[in-house]
Enzyme design. Structure first.
Site, PDB file in Angstrom:
ATOM      1  N   LYS A  49      31.332  30.164  43.398  1.00 20.26           N
ATOM      2  CA  LYS A  49      30.514  31.320  43.775  1.00 20.26           C
ATOM      3  C   LYS A  49      29.075  31.195  43.291  1.00 20.26           C
ATOM      4  CE  LYS A  49      34.385  32.908  45.348  1.00 20.26           C
ATOM      5  NZ  LYS A  49      34.730  32.691  46.758  1.00 20.26           N
ATOM      6  N   TYR A 263      49.041  36.247  47.829  1.00 17.73           N
ATOM      7  CA  TYR A 263      47.784  36.112  47.104  1.00 17.73           C
ATOM      8  C   TYR A 263      47.963  36.564  45.654  1.00 17.73           C
ATOM      9  CZ  TYR A 263      43.008  36.674  45.575  1.00 17.73           C
ATOM     10  OH  TYR A 263      41.841  36.571  44.857  1.00 17.73           O
ATOM     11  N   TYR A 289      43.617  29.895  43.335  1.00 14.71           N
ATOM     12  CA  TYR A 289      42.880  29.137  44.348  1.00 14.71           C
ATOM     13  C   TYR A 289      43.095  27.624  44.224  1.00 14.71           C
ATOM     14  CZ  TYR A 289      40.482  33.559  45.213  1.00 14.71           C
ATOM     15  OH  TYR A 289      40.211  34.851  45.519  1.00 14.71           O
TER      16      TYR A 289
END
Length: 333
Positions: A49, A263, A289
């Site tokens: 990010k 998730y 992830y």
């Protein structure tokens, strides 16, 4: 394609290393595995990010924002890096966290990324699964505006055309490193969630005529849904670059076989992949992830999906801080 025309604030330690993983390559006995260390971007322990925030926070500065708002899951890596970027640039940060797992233990709800969000000075509000997070962010922005502040809202994962520019830049960086090393990259593999990383990489690598395919291992959505979402953002990112029409559906590849229970829930192969990377290469992955993407890479390699000798680059998107929110996922006592 000229990235210099877009406002950018330097937050990351770039370029990140591109390294060979000899032990893992020997273990898998097929492709040569390389790793692009975007866990080493520097800001707030690193992660993908940071690249997006270089463009997003610059846009916020241009708009004279003094508070940034964003959203994500409880253990959001994006939230942690946004909070750190805001602190560094002298802005306030407000984060809306969505409960996507139903986990109530304090390790998950207070440790890991959540602890760092607070340490960087962010304010938090928590919402139940399925809440309209974009609508709630808009309401929060209105409140800050009514208090005399100038808010700037960042979508979850920083995944819009502005944020995706960070991974257009990463694609160019990777191509330059491969040329310097004399390395023919047969595929880039990474975790795909909010789509900004994959969309930016695709747009950047297509725009440079690199012929390097990008393969996303989904952490949440089904293949067809994820591919459409990535395609839409990649098309809009290319348009922002002035290269409208270059991205085609055949440039988008997603595999959703390694999502596991859902998730935020690591599967057995997720944990096994985290342990393998740690014990063979001394590299920490995360349970949401990169661990799932690594599970896909390992399984595909063992099943002969990649011909022996191919060069596969695993893009490490960071997130190891989240490990501290998942101690019960590891059978250690």
């Amino acid at each position: 394609m000229d990235l210099d025309r877009f406002p950018r604030v330097r937050l990351g330690h770039l370029p990140t290393p591109l390294e060979h993983l000899p032990n893992l390559s020997r273990e898998l006995g097929g492709p040569q595995i390389w790793i692009k260390r975007d866990d080493c971007t520097g800001l707030a322990t690193g992660g993908n990010k940071t690249r997006k925030l270089e463009f997003l926070m610059a846009e916020a500065q241009e708009l004279n924002a003094d508070v940034v708002l964003t959203c994500g899951a409880t253990q959001s890596n994006h939230a942690r890096q946004t909070a750190a970027a805001a602190a560094r640039l002298g802005m306030k940060c407000h984060i809306l966290l969505e409960d996507r797992t139903g986990k109530t233990d304090t390790e998950y709800t207070q440790n890991g990324n959540v602890l760092l969000d607070l340490l960087y000075g962010a304010t938090l509000e928590r919402h139940s699964q399925g809440a309209d997070m974009n609508g709630l962010m808009a309401q929060a922005a209105e409140r800050f505006g009514a208090d005399g502040l100038t808010p700037y809202t960042i979508p979850g994962g920083g995944s819009n055309p502005t944020g995706a520019l960070g991974y257009v830049n990463a694609g160019v960086e990777l191509l330059e490193q491969s040329i310097e090393l004399g390395l023919k990259i047969d595929q880039v593999v990474h975790a795909t969630g909010s789509t900004g990383t994959q969309a930016g990489l695709v747009a950047g690598l297509v725009a440079t005529d690199s012929n390097i395919p990008v393969y996303g291992i989904s952490v949440r959505a089904e293949q067809a849904v994820q591919e459409q979402n990535v395609l839409s953002l990649a098309e809009n990112t290319a348009k922002k670059l002035g290269c409208a029409g270059i991205v085609q559906p055949q440039h988008i590849s997603v595999n959703s076989d390694y999502v596991g229970p859902g998730y935020g829930f690591p599967a057995e192969d997720t944990i096994a992949a985290i342990e393998l990377f740690a014990r063979l290469e001394g590299i920490l992955l995360d349970p949401v992830y990169s661990g799932k993407a690594a599970a896909g890479l390992i399984d595909l390699s063992r099943r002969g999906h990649y011909p022996k000798g191919q060069n596969i680059v695993f893009l490490h998107t960071g997130g190891a801080v989240a490990l501290f929110g998942y101690p019960d996922s590891f059978a250690y006592s």
